[in-house]
Design a protein around this motif. Structure first.
Motif, short mmCIF file in Angstrom:
data_model
loop_
_atom_site.label_atom_id
_atom_site.label_comp_id
_atom_site.label_asym_id
_atom_site.label_seq_id
_atom_site.Cartn_x
_atom_site.Cartn_y
_atom_site.Cartn_z
N LEU A 1 0.57 -1.41 -0.14
CA LEU A 1 0.10 -0.09 0.01
C LEU A 1 0.85 1.16 0.32
CD1 LEU A 1 -3.11 -0.83 2.21
CD2 LEU A 1 -2.90 -0.31 -0.09
N PRO A 2 1.84 1.25 0.93
CA PRO A 2 2.65 2.68 0.81
C PRO A 2 3.31 2.71 -0.49
CG PRO A 2 3.32 1.31 2.65
CD PRO A 2 2.59 0.28 1.70
N PHE A 3 3.20 1.89 -1.52
CA PHE A 3 3.77 1.97 -2.98
C PHE A 3 2.99 2.16 -4.00
CE2 PHE A 3 7.05 -0.03 -0.27
CZ PHE A 3 8.17 0.43 -0.77
N LEU A 4 1.58 2.18 -3.47
CA LEU A 4 0.66 2.55 -4.56
C LEU A 4 0.62 3.82 -5.37
CD1 LEU A 4 -2.23 1.59 -5.73
CD2 LEU A 4 -3.44 2.62 -3.87
N ASP B 1 4.23 4.20 -13.28
CA ASP B 1 3.82 3.40 -14.32
C ASP B 1 2.76 4.09 -15.63
OD1 ASP B 1 5.48 1.65 -13.22
OD2 ASP B 1 4.02 -0.09 -13.38
N PHE B 2 2.05 5.16 -14.70
CA PHE B 2 0.96 5.72 -15.59
C PHE B 2 1.24 7.11 -15.82
CE2 PHE B 2 -0.68 1.67 -13.68
CZ PHE B 2 -1.03 1.15 -14.75
N SER C 1 13.90 -5.27 -1.00
CA SER C 1 14.24 -6.13 -2.36
C SER C 1 13.42 -6.21 -3.48
CB SER C 1 14.51 -7.71 -1.71
OG SER C 1 13.49 -8.04 -1.16
N LEU C 2 12.27 -6.46 -3.26
CA LEU C 2 11.18 -6.65 -4.33
C LEU C 2 10.95 -5.23 -5.13
CD1 LEU C 2 8.40 -9.17 -3.13
CD2 LEU C 2 10.23 -9.25 -5.01
N GLY C 3 10.75 -4.29 -4.34
CA GLY C 3 10.67 -2.88 -5.16
C GLY C 3 11.68 -2.59 -5.83
N ARG C 4 12.88 -2.95 -5.85
CA ARG C 4 13.82 -2.63 -6.70
C ARG C 4 13.92 -3.13 -8.11
NH1 ARG C 4 18.02 0.11 -3.71
NH2 ARG C 4 17.70 -0.25 -1.23
N TRP C 5 13.25 -4.63 -8.05
CA TRP C 5 12.94 -5.12 -9.00
C TRP C 5 11.93 -4.75 -9.96
CZ3 TRP C 5 10.76 -10.72 -9.09
CH2 TRP C 5 11.11 -11.30 -10.57
N ASP C 6 10.55 -4.78 -9.49
CA ASP C 6 9.26 -4.08 -10.03
C ASP C 6 8.18 -4.15 -8.82
OD1 ASP C 6 7.07 -3.91 -11.42
OD2 ASP C 6 7.46 -5.42 -13.03
N LEU C 7 7.70 -2.82 -8.97
CA LEU C 7 6.90 -2.69 -7.81
C LEU C 7 5.57 -3.64 -7.93
CD1 LEU C 7 6.90 1.42 -7.88
CD2 LEU C 7 7.71 -0.30 -6.30
N ARG C 8 5.15 -3.93 -9.09
CA ARG C 8 4.21 -4.74 -9.33
C ARG C 8 4.03 -6.15 -8.44
NH1 ARG C 8 0.62 -3.30 -13.64
NH2 ARG C 8 1.25 -1.31 -14.80
N TRP C 9 5.24 -6.58 -8.48
CA TRP C 9 5.48 -7.85 -7.71
C TRP C 9 5.29 -7.57 -6.03
CZ3 TRP C 9 5.54 -12.57 -9.13
CH2 TRP C 9 5.79 -12.85 -10.47
N LEU C 10 5.33 -6.34 -5.39
CA LEU C 10 4.75 -6.27 -4.29
C LEU C 10 3.39 -6.58 -4.00
CD1 LEU C 10 6.49 -2.53 -3.54
CD2 LEU C 10 7.51 -4.89 -2.80
N PHE C 11 2.54 -6.12 -5.03
CA PHE C 11 1.18 -6.56 -4.83
C PHE C 11 0.98 -8.15 -4.99
CE2 PHE C 11 1.33 -2.14 -5.68
CZ PHE C 11 0.39 -1.55 -4.78
N VAL C 12 1.77 -8.67 -6.09
CA VAL C 12 1.56 -10.14 -5.95
C VAL C 12 2.14 -10.96 -4.92
CG1 VAL C 12 2.44 -12.23 -7.44
CG2 VAL C 12 2.12 -10.08 -8.46
N VAL C 13 3.00 -10.49 -3.98
CA VAL C 13 3.34 -11.18 -3.00
C VAL C 13 2.50 -10.99 -1.82
CG1 VAL C 13 5.21 -11.36 -1.33
CG2 VAL C 13 5.77 -11.21 -3.46
#
Length: 405
Positions: free
Chosen positions: A22-25, A32-33, A149-161
């Motif tokens: 949520l903090p990264f929404l 991205d948009f 760790s995940l946020g450096r890769w792709d923010l969308r994966w934060l929501f998947v995990v």
């Protein structure tokens, strides 16, 4: 602690371990948009608004379809909405799934809090709710590391995990919690023909008002601390270290709740003391200029937070008539939805117009006022209702002729 409490505490920690998306929404919306910061803030506010009816729905659904089903529905719905955000290809889709996430987000809270209230005796509720809040803190200490760790890769994966942890919790609690038979009579106050209506309870309204201001203070800390560090010439990211220290303090302080002197304090005195500790810590923020000073102030207000969170849920559960805990806890929980919407505005506007010192000095003054109100206003309203509830064979219901209209 009974098995039900241990299950809910463990599930809470697992769920919190993944609750870092949520903090990264707002960051996702902007990056991205290409949306403006204002648009991103409005979408986050829309999420916060959606959590208010979600909390109320959690209380109603718990009495209609059962607590276990409501918990599973809430967690599964959160997972679906988060996967929708991760897969969204347009800003409109993100907005829809963000609001949908808010509508499912708080379904979990009223039934889980009510299960704890029913699983332990009144004397153990403070410790049980303390463990529940400690589970949040314990999961939060690891959540930041996963997000980094995940946020450096792709923010969308934060929501998947995050969705995966919700589904894991839903499955675990679906299998572990006992099935229950719902009873429509639980929607009515025992001994009367009147439905359970929390908002007609003056004592609950007083606790709710105090709790809303407390939630506003707590949420304002989350929103305002990084900006405060920046204005003091420190690194805003160091707020993460302070919040981690706060989480560790919540966990480490749990044994203190069982100390005889602290455990024997009346709830009103403990709540007032908690607000005083909050005031001292936030006054420390007003004058702090170095990270060690901010750390010391953080530890002080966190101890106040620990005292308040365990006690206030116990008070709300004690106010509820038999079968009404879900609805009472849901009504009280709206305070956090209101704070989620209001705090981003108050914290930024106060920082912009009056500065760091005035922001935290004023917030500390509000905490002192809450401490006084707890003893002089809230407690005189709460005490007679709790005594009536606790009376042998009593339902806590006033005679029909004196019931508020």
């Amino acid at each position: 602690m009974p098995r039900t409490v241990r299950l809910l505490v463990a599930a809470r920690a697992i769920n919190r371990l993944g609750a870092f998306s949520l903090p990264f929404l707002t960051v996702l919306i902007s990056a991205d948009f290409g949306a403006s910061v204002t648009t991103a803030g409005l979408l986050s506010a829309a999420f916060g608004l959606a959590t208010i009816p979600s909390r109320l729905a959690g209380g109603r659904l718990a009495t209609r379809i059962g607590r276990r089903r409501t918990i599973v529905l809430g967690l599964t719905g959160c997972a679906a909405a988060q996967l929708g955000i991760a897969a969204a290809g347009s800003l409109v889709a993100v907005a829809v799934f963000a609001v949908l996430l808010g509508l499912f987000f708080e379904l979990y809270e009223p039934p889980s809090q009510a299960l704890i209230a029913d699983a332990v005796g009144p004397s153990e509720r403070v410790r049980a709710y303390g463990l529940f809040n400690a589970a949040l803190a314990a999961g939060g200490t690891g959540a930041g590391l996963i997000a980094a760790s995940l946020g450096r890769w792709d923010l969308r994966w934060l929501f998947v995990v995050d969705a995966a942890t919700c589904l894991l919790c839903a499955l675990a609690l679906r299998l572990a919690l006992p099935a229950e038979h719902t009873d429509r009579s639980a929607l009515r106050t025992p001994g009367t023909a009147e439905p359970v209506r929390p908002w007609r309870d003056r004592a609950l309204r007083a606790v709710f008002l105090s709790g809303t201001l407390f939630a506003l203070v707590t949420t304002q800390i989350t929103m305002g601390l990084p900006l405060t560090l920046a204005r003091r010439g420190l690194e805003p990211a160091d707020a993460g270290l302070l919040f981690t220290a706060s989480a560790v303090t919540v966990v480490a302080s749990q044994p203190a709740l069982r100390l005889r002197r602290l455990a024997s304090l009346p709830d009103s005195a403990a709540l007032a003391l908690g607000h005083v500790l909050l005031a001292i810590g936030l006054a420390g923020y007003a004058v702090a200029s170095a990270l060690p000073a901010f750390l010391a102030a953080t530890l002080v207000w966190t101890l106040g937070d620990v005292l308040i969170l365990g006690r206030v849920l116990t008070v709300v559960a004690d106010l509820a008539p038999r079968g009404g805990a879900d609805r009472y806890l849901a009504a009280y929980g709206i305070s956090w939805g209101i704070a989620t919407v209001v705090a981003p505005v108050t914290s930024t506007q106060l920082l912009a117009h009056v500065g760091v010192g005035a922001l935290w000095s004023g917030t500390a003054g509000l905490c002192l006022a809450l401490a006084a109100a707890q003893l002089l206003v809230v407690e005189p309203l709460v005490r007679p209702v709790r005594e009536r509830r606790a009376a042998p064979g009593g339902t806590g219901v006033a005679p029909r002729r004196t019931a508020p209209r």
